[in-house]
Design a protein around this motif. Sequence first.
Motif, PDB file in Angstrom:
ATOM      1  N   MET A   1      41.597  71.303  14.320  1.00 59.44           N
ATOM      2  CA  MET A   1      41.133  71.865  15.739  1.00 59.44           C
ATOM      3  C   MET A   1      41.266  70.383  15.647  1.00 59.44           C
ATOM      4  O   MET A   1      42.091  69.283  15.191  1.00 59.44           O
ATOM      5  N   TYR A   2      41.981  70.061  17.497  1.00 54.80           N
ATOM      6  CA  TYR A   2      42.442  69.367  18.258  1.00 54.80           C
ATOM      7  C   TYR A   2      41.236  68.590  18.919  1.00 54.80           C
ATOM      8  O   TYR A   2      40.462  69.324  19.991  1.00 54.80           O
ATOM      9  N   ILE A   3      41.486  67.325  19.334  1.00 58.72           N
ATOM     10  CA  ILE A   3      40.569  67.173  20.308  1.00 58.72           C
ATOM     11  C   ILE A   3      41.236  66.227  21.065  1.00 58.72           C
ATOM     12  O   ILE A   3      42.093  64.981  21.120  1.00 58.72           O
ATOM     13  N   HIS A   4      41.018  65.943  22.508  1.00 62.55           N
ATOM     14  CA  HIS A   4      42.366  65.281  23.427  1.00 62.55           C
ATOM     15  C   HIS A   4      41.034  64.140  23.791  1.00 62.55           C
ATOM     16  O   HIS A   4      39.407  64.326  23.696  1.00 62.55           O
ATOM     17  N   ILE A   5      42.144  62.944  23.844  1.00 62.24           N
ATOM     18  CA  ILE A   5      41.689  61.493  24.210  1.00 62.24           C
ATOM     19  C   ILE A   5      41.621  61.080  24.547  1.00 62.24           C
ATOM     20  O   ILE A   5      41.435  59.517  24.878  1.00 62.24           O
ATOM     21  N   GLY A   6      43.149  61.592  25.413  1.00 61.45           N
ATOM     22  CA  GLY A   6      43.038  61.303  26.745  1.00 61.45           C
ATOM     23  C   GLY A   6      44.293  60.264  27.115  1.00 61.45           C
ATOM     24  O   GLY A   6      45.774  61.086  25.932  1.00 61.45           O
TER      25      GLY A   6
ATOM     26  N   ASN B   1      46.354  65.264  22.472  1.00 60.54           N
ATOM     27  CA  ASN B   1      45.553  65.768  21.629  1.00 60.54           C
ATOM     28  C   ASN B   1      45.692  65.298  20.143  1.00 60.54           C
ATOM     29  O   ASN B   1      47.182  65.147  19.403  1.00 60.54           O
ATOM     30  N   ILE B   2      44.950  65.119  19.298  1.00 57.20           N
ATOM     31  CA  ILE B   2      45.339  65.370  17.596  1.00 57.20           C
ATOM     32  C   ILE B   2      44.043  65.983  16.933  1.00 57.20           C
ATOM     33  O   ILE B   2      42.810  66.007  17.468  1.00 57.20           O
ATOM     34  N   ARG B   3      44.362  66.081  15.373  1.00 56.11           N
ATOM     35  CA  ARG B   3      44.258  66.579  15.014  1.00 56.11           C
ATOM     36  C   ARG B   3      42.454  66.280  14.799  1.00 56.11           C
ATOM     37  O   ARG B   3      42.506  64.743  13.915  1.00 56.11           O
TER      38      ARG B   3
ATOM     39  N   ILE C   1      40.062  56.087  15.526  1.00 56.93           N
ATOM     40  CA  ILE C   1      41.452  55.243  14.576  1.00 56.93           C
ATOM     41  C   ILE C   1      41.543  56.085  13.533  1.00 56.93           C
ATOM     42  O   ILE C   1      40.648  57.174  13.334  1.00 56.93           O
ATOM     43  N   THR C   2      42.971  56.433  13.745  1.00 56.10           N
ATOM     44  CA  THR C   2      43.534  57.885  12.477  1.00 56.10           C
ATOM     45  C   THR C   2      44.339  56.867  11.331  1.00 56.10           C
ATOM     46  O   THR C   2      44.190  55.652  10.890  1.00 56.10           O
ATOM     47  N   TYR C   3      44.962  57.696  10.589  1.00 56.18           N
ATOM     48  CA  TYR C   3      46.011  57.209   9.273  1.00 56.18           C
ATOM     49  C   TYR C   3      46.620  56.128   9.765  1.00 56.18           C
ATOM     50  O   TYR C   3      46.345  55.481   8.914  1.00 56.18           O
ATOM     51  N   ASP C   4      47.231  56.628  10.935  1.00 53.39           N
ATOM     52  CA  ASP C   4      49.075  56.118  11.477  1.00 53.39           C
ATOM     53  C   ASP C   4      48.625  55.393  12.110  1.00 53.39           C
ATOM     54  O   ASP C   4      49.692  54.130  12.228  1.00 53.39           O
ATOM     55  N   LYS C   5      47.467  55.484  13.151  1.00 48.33           N
ATOM     56  CA  LYS C   5      47.789  54.609  14.612  1.00 48.33           C
ATOM     57  C   LYS C   5      45.727  54.390  15.222  1.00 48.33           C
ATOM     58  O   LYS C   5      45.061  55.020  14.125  1.00 48.33           O
ATOM     59  N   VAL C   6      45.586  53.522  15.878  1.00 46.82           N
ATOM     60  CA  VAL C   6      44.755  52.592  16.539  1.00 46.82           C
ATOM     61  C   VAL C   6      44.743  53.186  17.724  1.00 46.82           C
ATOM     62  O   VAL C   6      45.521  52.841  18.740  1.00 46.82           O
ATOM     63  N   PHE C   7      43.620  54.317  18.798  1.00 49.00           N
ATOM     64  CA  PHE C   7      43.988  54.229  20.483  1.00 49.00           C
ATOM     65  C   PHE C   7      42.711  53.695  21.094  1.00 49.00           C
ATOM     66  O   PHE C   7      41.450  54.068  20.421  1.00 49.00           O
ATOM     67  N   LEU C   8      43.275  53.048  22.137  1.00 44.34           N
ATOM     68  CA  LEU C   8      42.412  52.988  22.954  1.00 44.34           C
ATOM     69  C   LEU C   8      41.606  54.070  23.889  1.00 44.34           C
ATOM     70  O   LEU C   8      43.055  54.214  24.391  1.00 44.34           O
TER      71      LEU C   8
ATOM     72  N   GLN D   1      33.175  71.002  19.711  1.00 42.75           N
ATOM     73  CA  GLN D   1      33.109  72.132  19.510  1.00 42.75           C
ATOM     74  C   GLN D   1      33.614  73.334  19.218  1.00 42.75           C
ATOM     75  O   GLN D   1      34.437  73.178  18.727  1.00 42.75           O
ATOM     76  N   LYS D   2      33.282  74.943  19.421  1.00 41.88           N
ATOM     77  CA  LYS D   2      33.811  75.524  18.046  1.00 41.88           C
ATOM     78  C   LYS D   2      34.723  76.386  18.071  1.00 41.88           C
ATOM     79  O   LYS D   2      35.548  77.059  17.730  1.00 41.88           O
ATOM     80  N   TYR D   3      34.638  76.351  19.908  1.00 41.74           N
ATOM     81  CA  TYR D   3      35.953  77.242  20.363  1.00 41.74           C
ATOM     82  C   TYR D   3      37.779  76.540  20.214  1.00 41.74           C
ATOM     83  O   TYR D   3      38.647  77.863  20.465  1.00 41.74           O
ATOM     84  N   ILE D   4      37.496  75.276  19.828  1.00 40.94           N
ATOM     85  CA  ILE D   4      39.150  74.939  19.608  1.00 40.94           C
ATOM     86  C   ILE D   4      39.461  75.256  18.102  1.00 40.94           C
ATOM     87  O   ILE D   4      39.099  74.958  17.381  1.00 40.94           O
ATOM     88  N   GLN D   5      40.906  75.064  18.058  1.00 36.20           N
ATOM     89  CA  GLN D   5      41.222  76.077  17.100  1.00 36.20           C
ATOM     90  C   GLN D   5      42.168  74.834  16.521  1.00 36.20           C
ATOM     91  O   GLN D   5      42.996  74.572  17.588  1.00 36.20           O
ATOM     92  N   GLU D   6      42.105  75.512  15.089  1.00 35.52           N
ATOM     93  CA  GLU D   6      43.542  74.559  14.167  1.00 35.52           C
ATOM     94  C   GLU D   6      44.516  75.383  14.743  1.00 35.52           C
ATOM     95  O   GLU D   6      44.874  76.760  14.698  1.00 35.52           O
ATOM     96  N   CYS D   7      46.135  74.364  15.221  1.00 32.35           N
ATOM     97  CA  CYS D   7      47.093  75.595  15.586  1.00 32.35           C
ATOM     98  C   CYS D   7      47.992  75.178  13.843  1.00 32.35           C
ATOM     99  O   CYS D   7      48.070  73.843  13.761  1.00 32.35           O
TER     100      CYS D   7
END
Length: 82
Positions: A1-6, A10-12, A55-62, A76-82
């Motif tokens: 699943m990917y999430i749009h963070i701005g 999109n990050i996993r 906060i992710t394993y390799d980066k920090v996003f504002l 959300q369940k409709y977001i699919q893993e690619c």
Amino acid sequence: MYIHIGEDLNIRAKDIIAILDKECVNSSELVEEFLKHHGERLINLSKNPFKSVVITYDKVFLSPISSGTLKRRSSQKYIQEC
């Protein structure tokens, strides 16, 4: 699943360690110290004041997106893993 963070980024979801609210960041000296310590890995996605810290394993996003919205997107369940 990917999430749009701005800013078209999109990050996993499984790479996310924590999502912190802006108020948490502003009220905690430890979080402020963490952000200063990881300054070289800090990526500001917000043109205005940020609303959350992702906060992710390799980066920090504002992120300009609130922590509540990011949580809702992650469930959300409709977001699919690619």
